[in-house]
Design a protein around this motif. Structure first.
Motif, PDB file in Angstrom:
ATOM      1  N   MET A 109       1.723  59.678 104.265  1.00 16.05           N
ATOM      2  CA  MET A 109       2.573  60.821 103.907  1.00 16.05           C
ATOM      3  C   MET A 109       2.883  60.899 102.415  1.00 16.05           C
ATOM      4  O   MET A 109       2.703  61.960 101.802  1.00 16.05           O
ATOM      5  N   PRO A 110       3.338  59.817 101.759  1.00 11.50           N
ATOM      6  CA  PRO A 110       3.629  59.939 100.314  1.00 11.50           C
ATOM      7  C   PRO A 110       2.390  60.290  99.502  1.00 11.50           C
ATOM      8  O   PRO A 110       2.451  61.131  98.592  1.00 11.50           O
ATOM      9  N   VAL A 113       1.383  63.985  99.969  1.00 11.72           N
ATOM     10  CA  VAL A 113       2.217  64.912  99.199  1.00 11.72           C
ATOM     11  C   VAL A 113       1.870  64.850  97.722  1.00 11.72           C
ATOM     12  O   VAL A 113       1.792  65.880  97.036  1.00 11.72           O
ATOM     13  N   VAL A 118       3.387  69.942  98.413  1.00 12.24           N
ATOM     14  CA  VAL A 118       4.137  70.272  99.627  1.00 12.24           C
ATOM     15  C   VAL A 118       3.533  71.514 100.262  1.00 12.24           C
ATOM     16  O   VAL A 118       2.816  72.274  99.623  1.00 12.24           O
ATOM     17  N   PRO A 122      -0.846  68.936 103.211  1.00  7.82           N
ATOM     18  CA  PRO A 122      -0.676  67.544 103.646  1.00  7.82           C
ATOM     19  C   PRO A 122      -0.499  67.408 105.148  1.00  7.82           C
ATOM     20  O   PRO A 122      -0.916  66.406 105.735  1.00  7.82           O
ATOM     21  N   VAL A 123       0.086  68.419 105.796  1.00  7.67           N
ATOM     22  CA  VAL A 123       0.233  68.374 107.250  1.00  7.67           C
ATOM     23  C   VAL A 123      -1.137  68.422 107.908  1.00  7.67           C
ATOM     24  O   VAL A 123      -1.444  67.650 108.828  1.00  7.67           O
ATOM     25  N   ALA A 195       5.250  64.915 110.511  1.00  7.61           N
ATOM     26  CA  ALA A 195       4.452  65.512 109.436  1.00  7.61           C
ATOM     27  C   ALA A 195       5.073  66.815 108.956  1.00  7.61           C
ATOM     28  O   ALA A 195       4.948  67.173 107.769  1.00  7.61           O
ATOM     29  N   LEU A 198       7.677  67.351 105.836  1.00  7.20           N
ATOM     30  CA  LEU A 198       7.186  67.146 104.473  1.00  7.20           C
ATOM     31  C   LEU A 198       7.418  68.380 103.607  1.00  7.20           C
ATOM     32  O   LEU A 198       6.498  68.884 102.976  1.00  7.20           O
TER      33      LEU A 198
END
Length: 257
Positions: A109-110, A113, A118, A122-123, A195, A198
């Motif tokens: 996740m980090p 992003v 955002v 990223p999802v 997710a 985010l």
């Protein structure tokens, strides 16, 4: 027969009873726990599904599931075929793939992003990453179970490698791919909610955070129930597609025999 049909109802009723007992036990020292009670949740659920807002979030989440699953199929199925048909590629890539699939998708996740910003990108990455591995592994298993005589026959008829994959391998492993799709949907649905926390502005994960921030705890619990129901519906659809394929498969094979 009737008793067997009622067993799921009994199981759900028992779970709701335990849920109510647990809330009652917590209320003495945590009064806010009453907001999570079954009756409060049922009332919030009815009000929630009657309005349009939740369905906008559901539509956004389902779109992300569809795109993430499609990306995983586009990546996972060809990779699985390549691993199964090329010994050199398999030996070179299997340790890396085993390492990557054992990393929790949420660990990325980090980095997702930072690299993608955002929003939806990223999802999509996290969902596709999570779903690629069951699709790839089921594809490999499907190719391994193909009748070698089919491959020999195709080569004896001077079929190209693309023709072998398109006309022999893919039709022969469709059932395994559908199994991988079902497993992938289950994983995607689990990864989806965290997710969607985010920095997106819609979706079921965003809705969960929004209910927490509004202190709408009954609505939060109702949203959790809705997520479970939708996940069950998606899994049921995947199982139905798999069963339909297996039922129709003998007829399809007979048409080419």
């Amino acid at each position: 027969m009737l008793a067997r049909a009622l067993l799921p109802v009994v199981g759900i009723a028992l779970a709701v009873a335990l849920w109510a007992l647990g809330v009652s036990a917590l209320e003495a020292r945590t009064p806010i726990a009453a907001a999570f009670a079954p009756l409060a949740t049922a009332h919030a659920f009815i009000e929630m599904v009657k309005g349009p807002d939740i369905w906008l979030h559901v539509a956004v989440s389902l779109k992300r599931v569809g795109i993430g699953l499609l990306c995983a199929i586009v990546v996972g199925v060809p990779l699985g075929i390549l691993v199964a048909l090329s010994r050199g590629f398999s030996q070179a890539s299997t340790p890396l793939f085993q390492l990557l699939r054992m990393v929790s998708p949420l660990s990325w996740m980090p980095l997702a992003v930072m690299a993608l910003g955002v929003g939806d990108a990223p999802v999509y990455f996290l969902l596709a990453f999570a779903a690629t591995w069951p699709l790839m592994l089921n594809t490999v298993a499907g190719v391994a179970q193909l009748d070698p005589n089919w491959m020999l026959l195709a080569r004896s008829l001077s079929a190209t490698r693309f023709e072998i994959v398109w006309r022999v391998v893919l039709p022969g492993i469709t059932a395994h791919i559908l199994t991988g799709v079902r497993l992938a949907i289950g994983i995607i649905w689990i990864v989806l909610v965290p997710a969607e926390m985010l920095g997106v502005s819609a979706g079921l994960g965003y809705f969960i955070l929004d209910t927490r921030d509004r202190l709408a705890y009954s609505e939060l619990t109702a949203a959790i129930i809705l997520i479970g129901l939708l996940g069950y519906a998606l899994d049921y659809a995947a199982r139905a597609a798999h069963a339909r394929w297996l039922h129709a498969k003998p007829a399809k094979q007979g048409a080419f025999s």
